[in-house]
Scaffold this active site. Sequence first.
Site, PDB file in Angstrom:
ATOM      1  N   PHE A 132      -0.203  16.725  35.273  1.00  0.00           N
ATOM      2  CA  PHE A 132      -0.702  16.218  36.337  1.00  0.00           C
ATOM      3  C   PHE A 132      -2.275  15.787  36.280  1.00  0.00           C
ATOM      4  O   PHE A 132      -2.718  16.028  35.021  1.00  0.00           O
ATOM      5  CB  PHE A 132      -0.568  17.014  37.777  1.00  0.00           C
ATOM      6  CG  PHE A 132      -0.772  16.438  39.073  1.00  0.00           C
ATOM      7  CD1 PHE A 132      -0.425  15.210  39.065  1.00  0.00           C
ATOM      8  CD2 PHE A 132      -1.498  17.169  40.136  1.00  0.00           C
ATOM      9  CE1 PHE A 132      -0.486  14.544  40.296  1.00  0.00           C
ATOM     10  CE2 PHE A 132      -1.713  16.447  41.213  1.00  0.00           C
ATOM     11  CZ  PHE A 132      -1.119  15.089  41.363  1.00  0.00           C
ATOM     12  N   GLU A 153      -5.935   3.764   3.757  1.00  0.00           N
ATOM     13  CA  GLU A 153      -6.462   3.032   2.607  1.00  0.00           C
ATOM     14  C   GLU A 153      -7.646   3.705   2.233  1.00  0.00           C
ATOM     15  O   GLU A 153      -8.713   3.967   3.156  1.00  0.00           O
ATOM     16  CB  GLU A 153      -6.384   1.449   3.132  1.00  0.00           C
ATOM     17  CG  GLU A 153      -4.933   0.985   2.997  1.00  0.00           C
ATOM     18  CD  GLU A 153      -4.898  -0.448   3.505  1.00  0.00           C
ATOM     19  OE1 GLU A 153      -5.921  -1.132   3.425  1.00  0.00           O
ATOM     20  OE2 GLU A 153      -3.786  -0.936   4.114  1.00  0.00           O
ATOM     21  N   TYR A 211       0.904  -1.140   0.028  1.00  0.00           N
ATOM     22  CA  TYR A 211       0.012   0.125  -0.013  1.00  0.00           C
ATOM     23  C   TYR A 211       0.852   1.144  -0.161  1.00  0.00           C
ATOM     24  O   TYR A 211       0.646   2.208  -0.986  1.00  0.00           O
ATOM     25  CB  TYR A 211      -1.194  -0.023   1.302  1.00  0.00           C
ATOM     26  CG  TYR A 211      -2.193  -0.702   0.927  1.00  0.00           C
ATOM     27  CD1 TYR A 211      -3.298  -0.098   0.243  1.00  0.00           C
ATOM     28  CD2 TYR A 211      -2.165  -2.124   1.054  1.00  0.00           C
ATOM     29  CE1 TYR A 211      -4.331  -0.916   0.101  1.00  0.00           C
ATOM     30  CE2 TYR A 211      -3.507  -2.973   0.755  1.00  0.00           C
ATOM     31  CZ  TYR A 211      -4.336  -2.219   0.142  1.00  0.00           C
ATOM     32  OH  TYR A 211      -5.649  -3.083  -0.085  1.00  0.00           O
ATOM     33  N   VAL A 212       1.740   1.489   1.073  1.00  0.00           N
ATOM     34  CA  VAL A 212       2.636   2.485   1.216  1.00  0.00           C
ATOM     35  C   VAL A 212       3.683   2.485   0.117  1.00  0.00           C
ATOM     36  O   VAL A 212       3.556   3.747  -0.718  1.00  0.00           O
ATOM     37  CB  VAL A 212       3.225   2.479   2.473  1.00  0.00           C
ATOM     38  CG1 VAL A 212       4.341   3.660   2.542  1.00  0.00           C
ATOM     39  CG2 VAL A 212       2.408   2.578   3.664  1.00  0.00           C
ATOM     40  N   CYS A 260     -15.944  19.743  38.705  1.00  0.00           N
ATOM     41  CA  CYS A 260     -16.866  19.437  37.489  1.00  0.00           C
ATOM     42  C   CYS A 260     -16.277  18.079  37.094  1.00  0.00           C
ATOM     43  O   CYS A 260     -17.153  17.147  36.757  1.00  0.00           O
ATOM     44  CB  CYS A 260     -16.768  20.481  36.460  1.00  0.00           C
ATOM     45  SG  CYS A 260     -17.665  21.864  36.965  1.00  0.00           S
ATOM     46  N   LYS A 281       3.483   7.875  14.969  1.00  0.00           N
ATOM     47  CA  LYS A 281       2.240   6.983  14.204  1.00  0.00           C
ATOM     48  C   LYS A 281       1.656   6.242  15.279  1.00  0.00           C
ATOM     49  O   LYS A 281       0.216   6.177  15.193  1.00  0.00           O
ATOM     50  CB  LYS A 281       2.937   5.923  13.324  1.00  0.00           C
ATOM     51  CG  LYS A 281       2.893   6.333  12.051  1.00  0.00           C
ATOM     52  CD  LYS A 281       1.548   6.774  11.148  1.00  0.00           C
ATOM     53  CE  LYS A 281       0.973   5.648  10.765  1.00  0.00           C
ATOM     54  NZ  LYS A 281      -0.497   5.947   9.875  1.00  0.00           N
TER      55      LYS A 281
HETATM   56  N1  LIG Z   1      -1.230   0.502   4.965  1.00  0.00           N
HETATM   57  C1  LIG Z   1      -1.644   1.774   5.182  1.00  0.00           C
HETATM   58  O1  LIG Z   1      -2.488   2.366   5.346  1.00  0.00           O
HETATM   59  C2  LIG Z   1      -0.438   2.270   6.056  1.00  0.00           C
HETATM   60  C3  LIG Z   1      -0.281   3.572   6.315  1.00  0.00           C
HETATM   61  C4  LIG Z   1       0.691   4.348   7.006  1.00  0.00           C
HETATM   62  C5  LIG Z   1       1.765   3.581   7.427  1.00  0.00           C
HETATM   63  N2  LIG Z   1       1.788   2.081   7.176  1.00  0.00           N
HETATM   64  C6  LIG Z   1       2.982   1.258   7.580  1.00  0.00           C
HETATM   65  O2  LIG Z   1       3.894   1.250   6.486  1.00  0.00           O
HETATM   66  C7  LIG Z   1       4.302  -0.151   6.452  1.00  0.00           C
HETATM   67  C8  LIG Z   1       3.928  -0.817   4.918  1.00  0.00           C
HETATM   68  O3  LIG Z   1       2.637  -1.104   5.137  1.00  0.00           O
HETATM   69  P1  LIG Z   1       2.092  -1.659   3.700  1.00  0.00           P
HETATM   70  O4  LIG Z   1       0.556  -1.820   4.215  1.00  0.00           O
HETATM   71  O5  LIG Z   1       2.217  -0.850   2.713  1.00  0.00           O
HETATM   72  O6  LIG Z   1       2.377  -3.145   3.766  1.00  0.00           O
HETATM   73  P2  LIG Z   1       2.155  -4.259   2.763  1.00  0.00           P
HETATM   74  O7  LIG Z   1       1.956  -5.722   3.459  1.00  0.00           O
HETATM   75  O8  LIG Z   1       1.033  -4.048   1.934  1.00  0.00           O
HETATM   76  O9  LIG Z   1       3.452  -4.333   1.846  1.00  0.00           O
HETATM   77  C9  LIG Z   1       4.505  -4.730   2.398  1.00  0.00           C
HETATM   78  C10 LIG Z   1       5.509  -4.935   1.035  1.00  0.00           C
HETATM   79  O10 LIG Z   1       7.025  -5.218   1.498  1.00  0.00           O
HETATM   80  C11 LIG Z   1       7.432  -6.330   0.671  1.00  0.00           C
HETATM   81  N3  LIG Z   1       8.418  -6.630   1.266  1.00  0.00           N
HETATM   82  C12 LIG Z   1       8.741  -7.681   2.459  1.00  0.00           C
HETATM   83  N4  LIG Z   1      10.167  -7.827   2.656  1.00  0.00           N
HETATM   84  C13 LIG Z   1      10.869  -6.951   1.783  1.00  0.00           C
HETATM   85  C14 LIG Z   1      12.010  -6.985   1.435  1.00  0.00           C
HETATM   86  N5  LIG Z   1      13.080  -7.534   1.896  1.00  0.00           N
HETATM   87  N6  LIG Z   1      12.491  -6.116   0.260  1.00  0.00           N
HETATM   88  C15 LIG Z   1      11.554  -5.518  -0.490  1.00  0.00           C
HETATM   89  N7  LIG Z   1      10.328  -5.788  -0.157  1.00  0.00           N
HETATM   90  C16 LIG Z   1       9.892  -6.676   0.803  1.00  0.00           C
HETATM   91  C17 LIG Z   1       6.431  -7.302   0.710  1.00  0.00           C
HETATM   92  O11 LIG Z   1       6.427  -8.254  -0.302  1.00  0.00           O
HETATM   93  C18 LIG Z   1       5.052  -6.383   0.450  1.00  0.00           C
HETATM   94  O12 LIG Z   1       4.931  -6.119  -1.073  1.00  0.00           O
HETATM   95  C19 LIG Z   1       4.086  -0.819   7.602  1.00  0.00           C
HETATM   96  O13 LIG Z   1       4.783  -0.644   8.628  1.00  0.00           O
HETATM   97  C20 LIG Z   1       2.675  -0.043   7.798  1.00  0.00           C
HETATM   98  O14 LIG Z   1       2.342   0.009   9.378  1.00  0.00           O
HETATM   99  C21 LIG Z   1       0.585   1.542   6.401  1.00  0.00           C
END
Ligand SMILES: NC(=O)c1ccc[n+]([C@@H]2O[C@H](COP(=O)([O-])OP(=O)(O)OC[C@H]3O[C@@H](n4cnc5c(N)ncnc54)[C@H](O)[C@@H]3O)[C@@H](O)[C@H]2O)c1
Length: 435
Positions: A261, A160, A10-11, A267, A209
């Site tokens: 504190f 998302e 996603y990110v 109230c 976060k």
């Molecule tokens: N999804 C959200 O809405 C969101 C929002 C803000 C922050 N985050 C944070 O961002 C981070 C990523 O979240 P996400 O939802 O995108 O995760 P995700 O699971 O959708 O994607 C992670 C990706 O990393 C890849 N990956 C794993 N090991 C790897 C490596 N060694 N080298 C290269 N790629 C590798 C996986 O195959 C996967 O495609 C997390 O820490 C999450 O908490 C997520």
Amino acid sequence: MGISIFGLGYVGCVSLGCLAKNGHNVIGVDISETKVGQINAGKATIIEKDVNEIIAGERAAGRISATTDGISAVINSDISIVAVGTPSTDKGHLDLQYIFRVAENIGEALKKKTSFHIIAIRSTIMPGTCDKFADIVEKISEKKRNVDFAIVDNPEFLREGTAVHDYFNPPLTLIGSDNRKAAETIAELYKQLPAEIIITELKIAEIMKYINNTYHALKISFANEIGNICTEVGVDSFKVMDIFCKDKHLNISPYYFKPGFAFGGSCLPKDLKGLQTLAHDMYVEVPVIDSINKTNEIQIQRAVKFIYKYWNKKLGFLGLSFKAGTDDLRNSPTVTVIEALLGKGCDITIYDKNINLAVLTGTNKEYIDSRIPHLATLLTNDSEQLINDCDVIIINTKEPEFLRLVDKLKGKIIVDFVRLDESLLDKNNYFGINW
Ligand SMILES: NC(=O)c1ccc[n+]([C@@H]2O[C@H](COP(=O)([O-])OP(=O)(O)OC[C@H]3O[C@@H](n4cnc5c(N)ncnc54)[C@H](O)[C@@H]3O)[C@@H](O)[C@H]2O)c1
């Protein structure tokens, strides 16, 4: 700037497309051949509004590509953004295996790289993780942090479902770093975005976060408990919360958001108890609301425990009422602290210009008579004398007149409930209650 992004979920996928849209050349890296193939075919790896179009457009424009070869991606970029998953382990801890594997990968690459490299962690990580990440990179690459490479924490705030909109309209851009130049380089990546850029300490950025998301969860659970109570008493909870949100002075505002504190006064404790009792009478479970007072009591005990370390010294309290500018002693948590310390035999003097025992009346007088009956013998009307005579000064309220005493306070042991003045913080004998 050439950028590599580790993790195309996603990110990572959203950042890949949006950074390219802002004119950067971006190489996506993932261990999943499928995701790499999707990007190279001009397709998004996630289902999310607008991302497919952006990825297709930017791939066609030649600004994005993807690979499973992290080493070549690092060598061919100036900045590596890390956006791999940080899921929970079975026991609730953070599983950092993906993050640390990327650290090893980047370490291997930096062995072969001569130019300076910046690593920006976008994944959600606990305080201290960037330092561990940098240690791994240093060990494997045999390069030096802040000489050959730098690390910053740059948490992502997108949600998302509205990820692209959130990317281009973040509430703020946060960069934590021990390397100003690296932080400013990362800030450049976001200069087109209409948001304040905040550069701060690494650990502050790392914890942010967790604070945000825990608060968001608290908001939802609070609103749900209010909704459940309202339903039982036949009140429309949506109308209630709409009105609640219209109060931008005390409800939706920075007000009451300062660590310090315990709360008190005539109230908050009374009305909290009132709502709890109403819920109880209706058989509505409200664990979030029920726990508020518990947290408050813990804060009072924390103060007693801390001050009692100085049991054999003379203790001086600046302020007794529950907040500045009032003589209301009812449910002042400091009265509870003093009552407990007196019970343990401590020597206490109190200054509060608002308290005039001769004119205290009604429930206010009854309350203090029942808690500290000999209060008159503890009160002084000379704050400077109190500072001179006492070894430990406990600052209970943020009275403007106490600010004028800051220089006199500096040689004393200070226990501060209100963060009176920032200049006190760098003293060795200064202790904030929770900072
Ligand atoms: N999804 C959200 O809405 C969101 C929002 C803000 C922050 N985050 C944070 O961002 C981070 C990523 O979240 P996400 O939802 O995108 O995760 P995700 O699971 O959708 O994607 C992670 C990706 O990393 C890849 N990956 C794993 N090991 C790897 C490596 N060694 N080298 C290269 N790629 C590798 C996986 O195959 C996967 O495609 C997390 O820490 C999450 O908490 C997520």
